[in-house]
Design a protein around this motif. Structure first.
Motif, PDB file in Angstrom:
ATOM      1  N   ALA A   1    -117.232   2.077  86.848  1.00 47.93           N
ATOM      2  CA  ALA A   1    -117.405   0.628  87.050  1.00 47.93           C
ATOM      3  C   ALA A   1    -118.762   0.154  86.537  1.00 47.93           C
ATOM      4  O   ALA A   1    -119.122   0.412  85.397  1.00 47.93           O
ATOM      5  CB  ALA A   1    -117.185   0.277  88.505  1.00 47.93           C
ATOM      6  N   GLU A   2    -119.526  -0.512  87.394  1.00 45.14           N
ATOM      7  CA  GLU A   2    -120.820  -1.073  86.977  1.00 45.14           C
ATOM      8  C   GLU A   2    -121.902  -0.010  86.816  1.00 45.14           C
ATOM      9  O   GLU A   2    -122.986  -0.296  86.332  1.00 45.14           O
ATOM     10  CB  GLU A   2    -121.289  -2.158  87.964  1.00 45.14           C
ATOM     11  N   ARG A   3    -121.627   1.214  87.198  1.00 47.89           N
ATOM     12  CA  ARG A   3    -122.617   2.296  87.065  1.00 47.89           C
ATOM     13  C   ARG A   3    -122.605   2.911  85.672  1.00 47.89           C
ATOM     14  O   ARG A   3    -123.403   3.774  85.358  1.00 47.89           O
ATOM     15  CB  ARG A   3    -122.355   3.372  88.107  1.00 47.89           C
ATOM     16  N   ARG A   4    -121.687   2.476  84.852  1.00 46.95           N
ATOM     17  CA  ARG A   4    -121.536   3.038  83.509  1.00 46.95           C
ATOM     18  C   ARG A   4    -122.734   2.652  82.633  1.00 46.95           C
ATOM     19  O   ARG A   4    -123.126   1.502  82.564  1.00 46.95           O
ATOM     20  CB  ARG A   4    -120.251   2.486  82.906  1.00 46.95           C
TER      21      ARG A   4
END
Length: 59
Positions: free
Chosen positions: A48-51
């Motif tokens: 998700a946004e941690r990519r």
């Protein structure tokens, strides 16, 4: 990891840098007896946004 994916996908070593891999992603492999096939080479939805941007990763 890339070499294993190349072998499973029956692609040559010249395709080494074209394999889609990224940190913390995984590949999906279908196994039917002795036959292995690559279903997905880079699953990253769980990140998700941690990519991170793949352009700056040491792959």
């Amino acid at each position: 990891m890339r070499v294993a994916l190349l072998d499973i996908a029956q692609r040559s070593l010249t395709d080494f840098w074209s394999m889609r891999v990224e940190n913390a992603a995984y590949a999906v492999v279908d196994v039917d007896g002795a036959r292995w096939s690559l279903a997905e080479e880079s699953v990253n939805g769980h990140l998700a946004e941690r990519r991170a941007a793949t352009e700056s990763q040491a792959l």
